[in-house]
Scaffold this active site. Sequence first.
Site, PDB file in Angstrom:
ATOM      1  N   ARG A 168       0.826  -1.209   0.000  1.00 42.88           N
ATOM      2  CA  ARG A 168       0.000   0.000   0.000  1.00 42.88           C
ATOM      3  C   ARG A 168       0.862   1.261   0.000  1.00 42.88           C
ATOM      4  O   ARG A 168       0.491   2.277  -0.555  1.00 42.88           O
ATOM      5  CB  ARG A 168      -0.872  -0.013   1.247  1.00 42.88           C
ATOM      6  CG  ARG A 168      -1.993   0.973   1.116  1.00 42.88           C
ATOM      7  CD  ARG A 168      -3.175   0.626   1.898  1.00 42.88           C
ATOM      8  NE  ARG A 168      -2.803  -0.159   3.079  1.00 42.88           N
ATOM      9  CZ  ARG A 168      -3.604  -0.315   4.115  1.00 42.88           C
ATOM     10  NH1 ARG A 168      -4.771   0.227   4.112  1.00 42.88           N
ATOM     11  NH2 ARG A 168      -3.249  -1.038   5.157  1.00 42.88           N
ATOM     12  N   LYS A 175       2.247 -19.053   7.307  1.00 50.75           N
ATOM     13  CA  LYS A 175       1.434 -19.285   8.482  1.00 50.75           C
ATOM     14  C   LYS A 175       1.137 -17.938   9.144  1.00 50.75           C
ATOM     15  O   LYS A 175       1.902 -17.000   8.895  1.00 50.75           O
ATOM     16  CB  LYS A 175       2.119 -20.229   9.459  1.00 50.75           C
ATOM     17  CG  LYS A 175       3.376 -19.649  10.097  1.00 50.75           C
ATOM     18  CD  LYS A 175       3.904 -20.567  11.136  1.00 50.75           C
ATOM     19  CE  LYS A 175       3.293 -20.277  12.483  1.00 50.75           C
ATOM     20  NZ  LYS A 175       4.135 -19.477  13.363  1.00 50.75           N
ATOM     21  N   ASP A 228       6.155 -23.599   5.800  1.00 45.76           N
ATOM     22  CA  ASP A 228       6.481 -23.802   7.203  1.00 45.76           C
ATOM     23  C   ASP A 228       8.002 -23.701   7.209  1.00 45.76           C
ATOM     24  O   ASP A 228       8.679 -24.607   6.721  1.00 45.76           O
ATOM     25  CB  ASP A 228       6.034 -25.186   7.691  1.00 45.76           C
ATOM     26  CG  ASP A 228       6.356 -25.373   9.161  1.00 45.76           C
ATOM     27  OD1 ASP A 228       7.495 -25.054   9.554  1.00 45.76           O
ATOM     28  OD2 ASP A 228       5.489 -25.807   9.927  1.00 45.76           O
ATOM     29  N   HIS A 229       8.528 -22.593   7.711  1.00 43.46           N
ATOM     30  CA  HIS A 229       9.955 -22.353   7.471  1.00 43.46           C
ATOM     31  C   HIS A 229      10.852 -23.412   8.127  1.00 43.46           C
ATOM     32  O   HIS A 229      12.009 -23.564   7.754  1.00 43.46           O
ATOM     33  CB  HIS A 229      10.368 -20.922   7.854  1.00 43.46           C
ATOM     34  CG  HIS A 229      10.572 -20.698   9.321  1.00 43.46           C
ATOM     35  ND1 HIS A 229       9.543 -20.518  10.189  1.00 43.46           N
ATOM     36  CD2 HIS A 229      11.700 -20.630  10.064  1.00 43.46           C
ATOM     37  CE1 HIS A 229      10.029 -20.345  11.407  1.00 43.46           C
ATOM     38  NE2 HIS A 229      11.344 -20.403  11.358  1.00 43.46           N
ATOM     39  N   LYS A 253      14.824 -25.541   6.935  1.00 40.97           N
ATOM     40  CA  LYS A 253      16.080 -25.573   7.696  1.00 40.97           C
ATOM     41  C   LYS A 253      16.884 -26.789   7.261  1.00 40.97           C
ATOM     42  O   LYS A 253      16.355 -27.895   7.160  1.00 40.97           O
ATOM     43  CB  LYS A 253      15.792 -25.652   9.205  1.00 40.97           C
ATOM     44  CG  LYS A 253      15.229 -24.360   9.765  1.00 40.97           C
ATOM     45  CD  LYS A 253      14.987 -24.512  11.261  1.00 40.97           C
ATOM     46  CE  LYS A 253      14.197 -23.339  11.813  1.00 40.97           C
ATOM     47  NZ  LYS A 253      15.008 -22.222  12.270  1.00 40.97           N
ATOM     48  N   GLU A 263      12.870 -21.461  22.946  1.00 41.80           N
ATOM     49  CA  GLU A 263      13.387 -20.140  22.569  1.00 41.80           C
ATOM     50  C   GLU A 263      13.660 -19.350  23.837  1.00 41.80           C
ATOM     51  O   GLU A 263      12.936 -19.501  24.829  1.00 41.80           O
ATOM     52  CB  GLU A 263      12.347 -19.386  21.745  1.00 41.80           C
ATOM     53  CG  GLU A 263      11.980 -20.048  20.443  1.00 41.80           C
ATOM     54  CD  GLU A 263      10.991 -19.201  19.664  1.00 41.80           C
ATOM     55  OE1 GLU A 263      11.431 -18.392  18.843  1.00 41.80           O
ATOM     56  OE2 GLU A 263       9.777 -19.333  19.898  1.00 41.80           O
ATOM     57  N   ASP A 292       0.938 -21.310  17.476  1.00 37.79           N
ATOM     58  CA  ASP A 292       2.107 -20.654  16.868  1.00 37.79           C
ATOM     59  C   ASP A 292       3.203 -21.660  16.495  1.00 37.79           C
ATOM     60  O   ASP A 292       3.865 -21.503  15.477  1.00 37.79           O
ATOM     61  CB  ASP A 292       2.666 -19.614  17.853  1.00 37.79           C
ATOM     62  CG  ASP A 292       3.804 -18.805  17.253  1.00 37.79           C
ATOM     63  OD1 ASP A 292       3.636 -18.304  16.123  1.00 37.79           O
ATOM     64  OD2 ASP A 292       4.866 -18.682  17.910  1.00 37.79           O
ATOM     65  N   HIS A 328       5.245 -26.241  13.328  1.00 40.83           N
ATOM     66  CA  HIS A 328       6.653 -26.619  13.308  1.00 40.83           C
ATOM     67  C   HIS A 328       6.918 -27.958  14.011  1.00 40.83           C
ATOM     68  O   HIS A 328       7.588 -28.834  13.475  1.00 40.83           O
ATOM     69  CB  HIS A 328       7.524 -25.538  13.964  1.00 40.83           C
ATOM     70  CG  HIS A 328       7.361 -24.173  13.354  1.00 40.83           C
ATOM     71  ND1 HIS A 328       7.141 -23.987  12.017  1.00 40.83           N
ATOM     72  CD2 HIS A 328       7.403 -22.930  13.891  1.00 40.83           C
ATOM     73  CE1 HIS A 328       7.039 -22.691  11.757  1.00 40.83           C
ATOM     74  NE2 HIS A 328       7.194 -22.031  12.883  1.00 40.83           N
ATOM     75  N   LYS A 347       8.497 -20.040  24.922  1.00 45.62           N
ATOM     76  CA  LYS A 347       9.296 -18.815  24.837  1.00 45.62           C
ATOM     77  C   LYS A 347       9.846 -18.488  26.213  1.00 45.62           C
ATOM     78  O   LYS A 347       9.329 -18.953  27.224  1.00 45.62           O
ATOM     79  CB  LYS A 347       8.422 -17.671  24.335  1.00 45.62           C
ATOM     80  CG  LYS A 347       7.974 -17.869  22.886  1.00 45.62           C
ATOM     81  CD  LYS A 347       7.607 -16.572  22.231  1.00 45.62           C
ATOM     82  CE  LYS A 347       7.147 -16.795  20.800  1.00 45.62           C
ATOM     83  NZ  LYS A 347       8.252 -16.978  19.861  1.00 45.62           N
TER      84      LYS A 347
HETATM   85  C1  BG6 Z   1       7.668 -18.637  13.984  1.00 44.40           C
HETATM   86  C2  BG6 Z   1       6.864 -18.292  15.203  1.00 44.40           C
HETATM   87  O1  BG6 Z   1       6.901 -19.399  13.092  1.00 44.40           O
HETATM   88  O2  BG6 Z   1       8.817 -19.371  14.377  1.00 44.40           O
HETATM   89  C3  BG6 Z   1       7.689 -17.499  16.188  1.00 44.40           C
HETATM   90  O3  BG6 Z   1       5.725 -17.525  14.814  1.00 44.40           O
HETATM   91  C4  BG6 Z   1       8.969 -18.226  16.513  1.00 44.40           C
HETATM   92  O4  BG6 Z   1       6.955 -17.235  17.370  1.00 44.40           O
HETATM   93  C5  BG6 Z   1       9.687 -18.659  15.240  1.00 44.40           C
HETATM   94  O5  BG6 Z   1       9.797 -17.366  17.264  1.00 44.40           O
HETATM   95  C6  BG6 Z   1      10.858 -19.554  15.564  1.00 44.40           C
HETATM   96  O6  BG6 Z   1      11.627 -19.762  14.412  1.00 44.40           O
HETATM   97  P1  BG6 Z   1      13.189 -20.087  14.490  1.00 44.40           P
HETATM   98  O7  BG6 Z   1      13.567 -20.296  13.063  1.00 44.40           O
HETATM   99  O8  BG6 Z   1      13.837 -18.894  15.110  1.00 44.40           O
HETATM  100  O9  BG6 Z   1      13.328 -21.312  15.327  1.00 44.40           O
END
Ligand code: BG6
Length: 483
Positions: free
Chosen positions: A51, A148, A177-178, A182, A216, A235, A240, A331
């Site tokens: 935007r 996501k 889904d990142h 990895k 984390e 989350d 994940h 977290k």
């Molecule tokens: C994300 C979550 O998908 O993954 C976050 O929304 C989280 O809350 C993150 O911190 C963790 O990713 P990574 O790659 O740092 O383990």
Amino acid sequence: MVSRIIPVEAFDIVVIGGTGDLARRKILPALFKRHCAGQMLDDSRLIGAARRDLDTEGYREYVRDALREFAGELALNEAAVQAFCAHVHYVSIDARGEKGWEDLADLTTQDRVRSFYFSVGPGLFSDIAQRLQSYGMTNEDSRIVVEKPFGRDLETARDLNAQLARYFDESQIYRIDHYLGKETVQNLMAVRFGNMLFEPLWNAQYIDHIQITVAESVGVEGRGEYYEKAGAMRDMMQNHLMQLLCLIAMEPPAKFDPDAVRDEKLKVIRALDSVQPHHIVRGQYTASDGATSYREDVGNERSKTESFVALRCHLNNWRWAGTPFYLRTGKRLSHRDSEITVVFKDTPHSIFGPEAGRHRNELTIQLQPNEGITLGVTIKEPGPGGMRLIDVPLDMSFAEALGPEANTPDAYERLIMDVIRGNQTLFMRNDEVEAAWAWTDPIIRGWEARGDVPKPYDAFSAGPDDAMLMMRRDERDWKGLDK
Ligand code: BG6
């Protein structure tokens, strides 16, 4: 070690939401790094669309800024940044109106792979998909990428899938889904299916239990508004950790092909038993060690959202019947640590007698940080004085084994190039996402129905005591975090 770069043909990638946080932190740096690796041919283009009222020059400035902040040392190379910016274009659009779409369509006319990265909230997916189509921007070589959260329960995920299916074939939809991007997560498949050593033992007969921890040390980091509505279950666990569970538990697919792999993952999710309430612990961090509490972080003194969840689940299939899987994530835990531990059973009989002691083999796959694999092996304690057994690690740190130059691209680099190559193996299929929600929903609904309040835990600890107690009741211990 020299990394192998697979060339790709010239492409266009349109980042819708190109001035957002995800674009700034992940997408732009990832494309820049792939450009530096030689994977963005001269006339490939990155088109930012958002935007914000910018022109291409203004957006290039924005991109330079993002790279300086998030692309590490590579961004110190001014010439490389300049060269990358020459690929960058910008169009200001209104996702819900008509502004800018004509201009975007004019830019994307070339006959080549066009990928549209929806780096926006799911509420805009349908509007954008519809406009991409009505302005004639899509062809059979077009792909869309969505992030996501893909829904917040089964119903909303189904609805999103149906909305996208109106405009795109499933083979064109890339749900990220990142974790699947990895390097070490992909290594799970290499370790399991590339070695003869493990697979014969990979079942309930030899494995006592498997643990997955994704811890984390960071808090909610300015994402309080989103996180309050999500919690650790939505989350992290639904996506994940579920993906990690799939890779560790699935049957060998016949080949490393998108649908063969995803069919096997889907079977794992569908084999999951419902989780018993006494096999779940929710937690919420409290102020400690200089850190503010979760409730302060999200600005809600009465929040009942969990920043930690630990659970025990079972897979109802031949391979795993009777083997518990323990999953935990949270977290503000003591440190960042993602690992999977496979704990093997005791030997059937100890020939050395009770004084020698008895140890179980453990295979630990360290996902982050310090990626590597350790196998705990029992040996004789050196020296005289009879047979006493001790555990020693057979240790393989990937950094040591592969050398510092080993190519470990960021998850987004890998995933974006897979989109461009048209390889869906590391992306979630519609039925997988829905099955994961079908398992998650009753857990969350149960909490809501009971008015469940998460157990407090100190920031920078190993989580609530109840998570330890849950393990102790089973005469087991969590590995990793609190080691
Ligand atoms: C994300 C979550 O998908 O993954 C976050 O929304 C989280 O809350 C993150 O911190 C963790 O990713 P990574 O790659 O740092 O383990």
